[in-house]
Design an enzyme around this catalytic site. Structure first.
Site, short mmCIF file in Angstrom:
data_model
loop_
_atom_site.label_atom_id
_atom_site.label_comp_id
_atom_site.label_asym_id
_atom_site.label_seq_id
_atom_site.Cartn_x
_atom_site.Cartn_y
_atom_site.Cartn_z
N SER A 110 40.73 34.21 53.76
CA SER A 110 40.52 35.65 53.76
C SER A 110 41.79 36.31 54.26
O SER A 110 42.39 35.86 55.24
CB SER A 110 39.36 35.94 54.73
OG SER A 110 39.21 37.32 54.89
N HIS A 114 48.14 45.13 55.98
CA HIS A 114 48.43 46.55 56.24
C HIS A 114 49.95 46.73 56.30
O HIS A 114 50.57 46.43 57.31
CB HIS A 114 47.80 47.00 57.56
CG HIS A 114 46.31 47.05 57.51
ND1 HIS A 114 45.64 48.07 56.87
CD2 HIS A 114 45.36 46.23 58.01
CE1 HIS A 114 44.34 47.87 56.98
NE2 HIS A 114 44.13 46.76 57.65
N HIS A 124 43.34 43.27 50.07
CA HIS A 124 42.38 42.31 50.63
C HIS A 124 42.13 41.23 49.59
O HIS A 124 42.03 41.52 48.40
CB HIS A 124 41.07 43.04 50.96
CG HIS A 124 39.87 42.13 50.95
ND1 HIS A 124 38.98 42.10 49.90
CD2 HIS A 124 39.43 41.22 51.85
CE1 HIS A 124 38.04 41.21 50.16
NE2 HIS A 124 38.29 40.66 51.32
N ASN A 126 39.85 37.34 49.28
CA ASN A 126 39.00 36.34 49.94
C ASN A 126 38.41 35.44 48.87
O ASN A 126 37.94 35.92 47.85
CB ASN A 126 37.90 37.08 50.71
CG ASN A 126 36.71 36.20 51.10
OD1 ASN A 126 35.58 36.52 50.79
ND2 ASN A 126 36.97 35.11 51.78
N THR A 127 38.50 34.12 49.07
CA THR A 127 37.72 33.21 48.22
C THR A 127 37.08 32.17 49.12
O THR A 127 37.61 31.86 50.20
CB THR A 127 38.57 32.50 47.13
OG1 THR A 127 39.67 31.83 47.75
CG2 THR A 127 39.11 33.49 46.10
N ARG A 128 35.93 31.68 48.71
CA ARG A 128 35.18 30.77 49.58
C ARG A 128 34.25 29.88 48.76
O ARG A 128 33.88 30.22 47.63
CB ARG A 128 34.34 31.59 50.57
CG ARG A 128 33.42 32.56 49.89
CD ARG A 128 32.79 33.58 50.84
NE ARG A 128 31.95 34.52 50.11
CZ ARG A 128 32.37 35.68 49.58
NH1 ARG A 128 33.63 36.06 49.72
NH2 ARG A 128 31.55 36.45 48.90
N HIS A 157 44.74 45.29 37.74
CA HIS A 157 43.52 44.93 37.01
C HIS A 157 43.82 44.00 35.84
O HIS A 157 43.00 43.14 35.52
CB HIS A 157 42.80 46.20 36.53
CG HIS A 157 41.93 46.80 37.60
ND1 HIS A 157 40.65 46.36 37.84
CD2 HIS A 157 42.17 47.77 38.52
CE1 HIS A 157 40.12 47.05 38.85
NE2 HIS A 157 41.03 47.92 39.29
N HIS A 187 28.78 57.13 52.63
CA HIS A 187 28.65 58.38 53.40
C HIS A 187 29.74 59.40 53.07
O HIS A 187 29.62 60.57 53.41
CB HIS A 187 28.57 58.10 54.91
CG HIS A 187 29.78 57.43 55.49
ND1 HIS A 187 29.88 56.07 55.65
CD2 HIS A 187 30.94 57.94 55.97
CE1 HIS A 187 31.04 55.77 56.20
NE2 HIS A 187 31.71 56.89 56.41
#
Lengths: 290, 290
Positions: A110, A114, A124, A126-128, A157, A187
């Site tokens: 992961s 910044h 960002h 992440n692979t799992r 993309h 929100h």
């Protein structure tokens, strides 16, 4: 799959762990190289990653590789971890296959980056791989520019689409939509960034194919992110640009603390705090218009 | 209580609304006075509160009073609101009296103050009256110093204890413990600050008595917080002090976004974002040791 899952899939588990370690090394090298290539901010020395191991109560642990206060990367964290044990009662219903047997094994990589320069996007990845009484892969890559550029978005993309198309022609649009739906700050009725891909519960029945896809997602990140960094890392910025960046980072904090499943999962299962909150920016601001 | 609650308790509703407005005015005046009294940071002009009205879809609204970039108060927000309508299906079970009839009316004052000087503690205060098929008061006051001082903590708690004792001799310890339990950052196993009081579902059967307690909590805040501000507002600070402050503010963000009921409630019920996230600091940092 057998209940005695820790003894099973031994070869597969070894393979993915080795891959995550190798990918981590490649990423850290690449980012350190960018530190050396950057020509502005000469008062800041190019930084390198520092590693710190952590152990998880209940089984397993990981290694955080962190670069702080770099010339290009104000904070870049890459975490690899392999954890195992039993899901708590509350989680068993939420995790596929865990209702039958609470034992699990999970390994992954992961990262959240910044950059210092507001023109270089936050990223960002992440692979799992997760094993309960079932086995599956999950992951995602998404880009969060402070100042979105159509060229970057399209290029980012395109690389992800090629990666998905290589796996299966139906996946890209599905994983892209999943990303748009997931990385959304409800929100505020705004997306976290300009998207990417997000996927979970991947098991085609062909381990090698799924594992290859996982590897290709990591390679796709390595192919496109450094390119985008190089487009902007020598671009000067203003104090006003920094204010926009700090505000965008505030939104990033809001998403990660209010909505992110991985963060909630980590906080609720007593994961390593530094690893879980590695995603938070070195500095963020909330200034409201009133 | 009658189901036709909007027509009932008219006098009581009027009284509490008037009080919250009056308290807001007193607090804003007091904080503006502190801005004028502070002797350091002469390059920053003493600031005043700016007001902004907001309307709530579904009924009611409020007024945010915000001071930004003051000499003493880097960000101070005081929000009064009166909202009404119907609770969504999901909330009916969680709110006393709302399962029978989803209509509600709520009025309150809420403030969070982030001082510029790291030696001046962050503070939060909130009091409210809520009507469903039941009527009750809730609220709390708590202090979050970057550098805790025993004298401040003792004085702060003493004033709150006097306030509670005046209401009822059993309440202080109960409300103090409630505060300690509530304002706790579970994932870090650390309290948000040095405590205070927190209470909810207060209805002794004597409206005047409960309302007087609510008023006294506001007065207690006005009595003690400016005193504590004056102890430190002319104390110089270092860059290292600011780093500690930014880190403490990061913890404040974590608590508010991960645990705070009011924040979650607001975000899930489509409340006013600026009012809900008024509590977030102007600037915060996350630097991890690795």
């Amino acid at each position: 799959m057998e209940t005695n899952f820790r003894a099973s899939f031994e070869e597969e588990r070894k393979k993915v762990e080795v891959w995550f370690t190798l990918l981590r090394d490649k990423i850290c090298e690449e980012l350190e190289e960018l530190e050396r290539l950057c020509l502005i901010s000469p008062e800041i020395s190019p930084q390198r990653f520092q590693r710190k191991e952590w152990k998880r109560d209940g089984g397993g642990g990981g290694i955080i590789s962190l670069m702080k206060k770099g010339r290009v990367f104000e904070k870049a964290g890459v975490n690899i971890s392999t954890v195992y044990g039993e899901f708590s009662e509350a989680f068993r219903k939420e995790i596929p296959g865990a209702d039958k047997d609470p034992k699990f094994w999970a390994s992954g990589i992961s990262l959240v980056i910044h950059p210092r320069n507001p023109h270089v996007p936050i990223v960002h990845m992440n692979t799992r791989m997760i094993i309960t009484t079932q086995l599956w892969f999950g992951g995602g890559v998404d880009l969060t520019p402070v100042f979105p550029s159509q060229k970057d978005t399209v290029d980012f993309h395109r690389v992800l689409q090629e990666t998905c198309d290589h796996y299966d022609l139906e996946s890209y649009l599905k994983f892209k939509k999943w990303c748009d739906d997931y990385f959304f700050i409800t929100h505020r009725n705004e997306p976290r960034g300009v998207g990417g891909i997000f996927y979970d519960y991947i098991n085609s029945g062909n381990f090698e194919k799924d594992f290859e896809f996982t590897k290709n997602v990591g390679e796709a990140f390595l192919k496109i992110y450094p390119q985008i960094v190089k487009r902007y890392f020598n671009t000067p910025w203003s104090e006003e640009d920094v204010q926009h960046q700090l505000k965008k980072r505030g939104r990033y904090v809001e998403f990660n603390l209010v909505y992110d499943r991985g963060t909630k999962f980590g906080l609720q299962t007593g994961g390593n705090i530094d690893a879980i909150l590695m995603s938070l920016p070195p500095m963020a601001s909330w200034e409201i218009e009133a």
